[in-house]
Design a protein around this motif. Structure first.
Motif, short mmCIF file in Angstrom:
data_model
loop_
_atom_site.label_atom_id
_atom_site.label_comp_id
_atom_site.label_asym_id
_atom_site.label_seq_id
_atom_site.Cartn_x
_atom_site.Cartn_y
_atom_site.Cartn_z
N UNK A 132 0.85 -1.18 0.00
CA UNK A 132 0.00 0.00 0.00
C UNK A 132 0.89 1.24 0.00
N UNK A 133 0.67 2.15 -0.96
CA UNK A 133 1.53 3.33 -1.08
C UNK A 133 0.83 4.62 -0.66
N UNK A 134 -0.41 4.49 -0.16
CA UNK A 134 -1.16 5.67 0.28
C UNK A 134 -1.76 5.36 1.66
N UNK A 135 -2.56 6.29 2.18
CA UNK A 135 -3.22 6.06 3.45
C UNK A 135 -4.24 4.93 3.37
N UNK A 136 -4.59 4.38 4.53
CA UNK A 136 -5.48 3.22 4.57
C UNK A 136 -6.84 3.52 3.95
N UNK A 137 -7.43 4.66 4.27
CA UNK A 137 -8.76 4.98 3.75
C UNK A 137 -8.74 5.27 2.26
N UNK A 138 -7.69 5.95 1.80
CA UNK A 138 -7.53 6.18 0.37
C UNK A 138 -7.35 4.85 -0.36
N UNK A 139 -6.53 3.97 0.22
CA UNK A 139 -6.31 2.66 -0.38
C UNK A 139 -7.57 1.82 -0.40
N UNK A 140 -8.34 1.87 0.69
CA UNK A 140 -9.59 1.11 0.76
C UNK A 140 -10.57 1.57 -0.32
N UNK A 141 -10.63 2.87 -0.52
CA UNK A 141 -11.50 3.42 -1.56
C UNK A 141 -11.06 2.95 -2.95
N UNK A 142 -9.75 2.99 -3.21
CA UNK A 142 -9.23 2.58 -4.51
C UNK A 142 -9.44 1.09 -4.76
N UNK A 143 -9.11 0.26 -3.77
CA UNK A 143 -9.26 -1.20 -3.93
C UNK A 143 -10.74 -1.58 -4.01
N UNK A 144 -11.57 -0.89 -3.23
CA UNK A 144 -13.00 -1.17 -3.28
C UNK A 144 -13.61 -0.79 -4.61
N UNK A 145 -13.24 0.37 -5.13
CA UNK A 145 -13.76 0.82 -6.42
C UNK A 145 -13.29 -0.10 -7.55
N UNK A 146 -12.02 -0.48 -7.51
CA UNK A 146 -11.49 -1.39 -8.53
C UNK A 146 -12.23 -2.73 -8.50
N UNK A 147 -12.44 -3.26 -7.30
CA UNK A 147 -13.16 -4.53 -7.16
C UNK A 147 -14.58 -4.41 -7.66
N UNK A 181 -3.88 -2.08 -13.83
CA UNK A 181 -2.89 -1.06 -14.18
C UNK A 181 -3.24 0.28 -13.56
N UNK A 182 -4.54 0.63 -13.60
CA UNK A 182 -4.98 1.92 -13.06
C UNK A 182 -4.78 2.03 -11.55
N UNK A 183 -4.88 0.90 -10.85
CA UNK A 183 -4.78 0.93 -9.39
C UNK A 183 -3.47 0.37 -8.84
N UNK A 184 -2.57 -0.06 -9.73
CA UNK A 184 -1.35 -0.72 -9.28
C UNK A 184 -0.43 0.19 -8.47
N UNK A 185 -0.40 1.48 -8.79
CA UNK A 185 0.48 2.39 -8.07
C UNK A 185 -0.07 2.79 -6.70
N UNK A 186 -1.32 2.44 -6.44
CA UNK A 186 -1.95 2.82 -5.17
C UNK A 186 -1.96 1.65 -4.19
N UNK A 187 -2.56 0.54 -4.62
CA UNK A 187 -2.68 -0.64 -3.72
C UNK A 187 -2.01 -1.89 -4.29
N UNK A 195 -4.42 -13.72 -2.18
CA UNK A 195 -3.07 -13.40 -2.64
C UNK A 195 -2.45 -12.29 -1.80
N UNK A 196 -3.26 -11.25 -1.51
CA UNK A 196 -2.76 -10.14 -0.71
C UNK A 196 -2.35 -10.62 0.69
N UNK A 197 -3.16 -11.49 1.26
CA UNK A 197 -2.85 -12.01 2.60
C UNK A 197 -1.59 -12.86 2.59
N UNK A 198 -1.43 -13.66 1.54
CA UNK A 198 -0.26 -14.56 1.45
C UNK A 198 1.04 -13.77 1.42
#
Length: 252
Positions: A132-147, A181-187, A195-198
């Motif tokens: 994660x390269x940003x704050x937790x809430x910013x990252x959660x928003x990005x990963x949630x939107x991507x998903x 690709x769009x979210x790779x630099x954020x989360x 995979x993330x947990x592993x």
């Protein structure tokens, strides 16, 4: 080409899928790591513009392979979000939901952990996974939107029952790679809690608040929301009218 699971099999508990979930999860993290190693190692494309294009091309290829394995195994998967969306969309009842949440998803997590341990043992220079390269809430928003965006397309294709395996997999793989690709630099654009947990487990930060919020809570909620939105938008007009009439009757 392997046939897709029949509708009747999607809404019931299938214990044999545990083995497939575990194996595919281990294979998924290994293949993803091997692609990066190949691009930045033998192919020598590290830091060059074409590196991303080669990674996308290889990703599309192995996504086709995993899609075929999914169909051939009757529904085994490497991603908890995929089986969660399928369980909710199938309306299989409490047994299916509980089996998915407390049996299949843990099997995928274990498989992913074993895969990461194996690839790190075989190739010590494989790296430590996306961070994660940003704050937790910013990252959660990005990963949630991507998903949410990926789930919307995947569930829509399943509900429309597209018969062409090639077209369905092609659309899904290109869309997933675009969002990645769009979210790779954020989360890291993982959109796969197992995979993330592993990788986080290998680093030792798998129990932190940031990890749980960004890579578990946000994508799980986004998956449920995506399934609900697609179900509502694709609901036949007659059913919508019947539900509207029923609500009016209750109010009256």
């Amino acid at each position: 080409m392997a046939p897709a699971p029949t509708p009747s099999s999607r809404g019931r508990v299938r214990p044999w899928l545990l083995v497939g979930d575990l194996v595919l999860s281990a294979m998924w993290v290994c293949v993803g790591a091997l692609v990066k190693l190949a691009v930045y190692g033998p192919l020598g494309l590290g830091g060059r513009p074409e590196a991303e294009a080669v990674k996308v091309a290889l990703s599309v290829v192995y996504m086709f392979v995993f899609a075929w394995l999914d169909a051939a195994s009757g529904g085994a998967s490497y991603n908890p979000l995929t089986i969660l969306a399928a369980a909710v969309a199938s309306h299989g009842g409490p047994a299916v939901y509980l089996f998915t949440a407390f049996v299949r998803i843990p099997a995928q997590v274990i498989g992913a952990i074993l895969g990461v341990q194996l690839i790190r043992l075989t190739f010590p220079n494989v790296g430590k996974g996306a961070r994660l390269s940003v704050g937790a809430h910013h990252g959660a928003l990005a990963e949630g939107l991507a998903t949410f965006m990926v789930v919307m397309v995947s569930v829509t294709l399943k509900k429309k029952e597209m018969k062409s395996f090639f077209m369905k997999t092609w659309i899904t793989s290109i869309w997933k790679n675009t969002i990645h690709i769009l979210s790779s630099d954020i989360t890291g654009g993982i959109m796969n809690p197992a995979s993330a947990f592993a990788w986080a487990y290998a680093r030792g930060d798998h129990t932190t608040f940031d990890h749980l919020l960004v890579y578990w809570l946000a994508p799980l909620q986004a998956t449920l929301l995506g399934v609900w939105v697609v179900t509502f938008l694709t609901k036949p007009k007659k059913i919508k009218e019947q539900e509207a009439d029923g609500n009016k009757t209750k109010k009256a």
